[in-house]
Design an enzyme around this catalytic site. Structure first.
Site, PDB file in Angstrom:
ATOM      1  N   LYS A 176      -1.798  -1.664   5.609  1.00  0.00           N
ATOM      2  CA  LYS A 176      -2.799  -2.568   5.820  1.00  0.00           C
ATOM      3  C   LYS A 176      -3.628  -2.584   6.831  1.00  0.00           C
ATOM      4  CE  LYS A 176      -2.538  -6.437   8.585  1.00  0.00           C
ATOM      5  NZ  LYS A 176      -1.604  -7.363   9.598  1.00  0.00           N
ATOM      6  N   ASP A 195      -1.302  -9.632   4.080  1.00  0.00           N
ATOM      7  CA  ASP A 195      -0.872  -9.681   4.812  1.00  0.00           C
ATOM      8  C   ASP A 195       0.036 -11.037   4.576  1.00  0.00           C
ATOM      9  OD1 ASP A 195      -2.665 -11.503   5.079  1.00  0.00           O
ATOM     10  OD2 ASP A 195      -3.646 -11.704   7.019  1.00  0.00           O
TER      11      ASP A 195
END
Ligand code: SF4
Length: 277
Positions: A176, A195
């Site tokens: 991420k 996310d």
């Protein structure tokens, strides 16, 4: 227009009463027995809650979703303020389990106190803790930030590396964070940022059935054109903040409402799909 397709006002509870009922159910309640038999026969056979032939990841549907997001969030980018790749890396690590607003309050003070990556590398994690305490999980984040700075200084000459493989060797950096830095700063579409917002919205829009970030990212990379990966991530994240919030999403304001069949919509002009969340 079939009754099931009529726009309805959300109920006071925020959920549109009865909208989950399929056209088949609505026909049953309103029609005479003869009409019912005829109408029910004419309905296409489909899995419960799903239209026959419906393909949630069909290219034209994905294109329409992207177009709707473009329309709602033109030109959006990462909400974390930063001036270089290192600052973005730091801000992204700090943003775990924390709002961007809070991170943006902490980082200006932090970078004034420790202006370079070498300043961070020279710290003990405990020294950093008070400065980032308000972002939560500050002990782990302090260790990650100091560890990341030391690694980048030792192995990459003090410059944040520009490849996924290299970024993933840095403490505190998973896909991420790496995707945020690569996509936002280096303009490289190496993956999709997954996310909590992207997870929720991808599932609501039936773009994935998975629940874990690595599989969701793979699913999205299969259906979103590569050149859109970073923009798509930012737009979905903004959508998750502004309208498609976790509880009681603001569906009545959403430009992709007609494409969305999420079970927990608060307003719908289309049939909602069980399990689309
Ligand atoms: S219609 Fe509602 S649930 Fe669907 S994407 Fe829009 S805001 Fe989210």
């Amino acid at each position: 227009m079939a009754r099931g397709n009529m726009p309805r006002q959300p109920s006071r509870s925020g959920r549109q009463e009865g909208v989950r009922k399929t056209a088949r159910t609505l026909v049953k309640k309103s029609a005479s027995r003869v009409e019912r038999r005829t109408a029910t026969k004419s309905l296409p056979k489909a899995a419960p809650g799903k239209k026959a032939g419906y393909n949630a990841t069909a290219p034209e549907r994905v294109r329409a979703i992207i177009a709707g997001l473009d329309q709602m969030y033109p030109g959006v980018t990462c909400a974390l303020t930063h001036r270089n790749a290192w600052e973005l890396l730091v801000a992204t690590i700090l943003s775990a389990q924390c709002t961007d607003v809070r991170v943006n309050m902490v980082t200006p003070v932090l970078f004034e106190k420790y202006p370079t990556i070498q300043h961070f590398a020279a710290l003990q994690p405990e020294e950093l803790e008070p400065d980032i305490r308000s972002t939560g999980f500050f002990r782990n984040k302090s260790k990650s930030l100091v560890g990341a700075a030391r690694k980048i200084v030792a192995d990459f000459g003090g410059e944040v590396p520009q490849t996924m493989d290299e970024l993933l060797t840095i403490p505190g950096v998973a896909r991420k964070t790496a995707n945020v830095v690569l996509g936002t700063w280096f303009k490289k579409n190496d993956g999709v940022v997954v996310d909590t917002h992207v997870t929720r919205i991808a599932r609501r829009l039936e773009l994935t059935k998975n629940e874990d970030a690595p599989r969701i990212e793979q699913d999205l990379m299969q259906i979103v054109p590569r050149e859109r990966w970073t923009d798509f991530s930012h737009e979905v994240i903004w959508h998750g903040r502004k309208l498609c919030i976790a509880r009681k999403p603001k569906c009545v304001e959403c430009a992709i409402e007609k494409l969305c069949h999420a079970e927990d919509k608060t307003w719908s002009t289309v049939e909602m799909h069980k399990g689309a969340m």
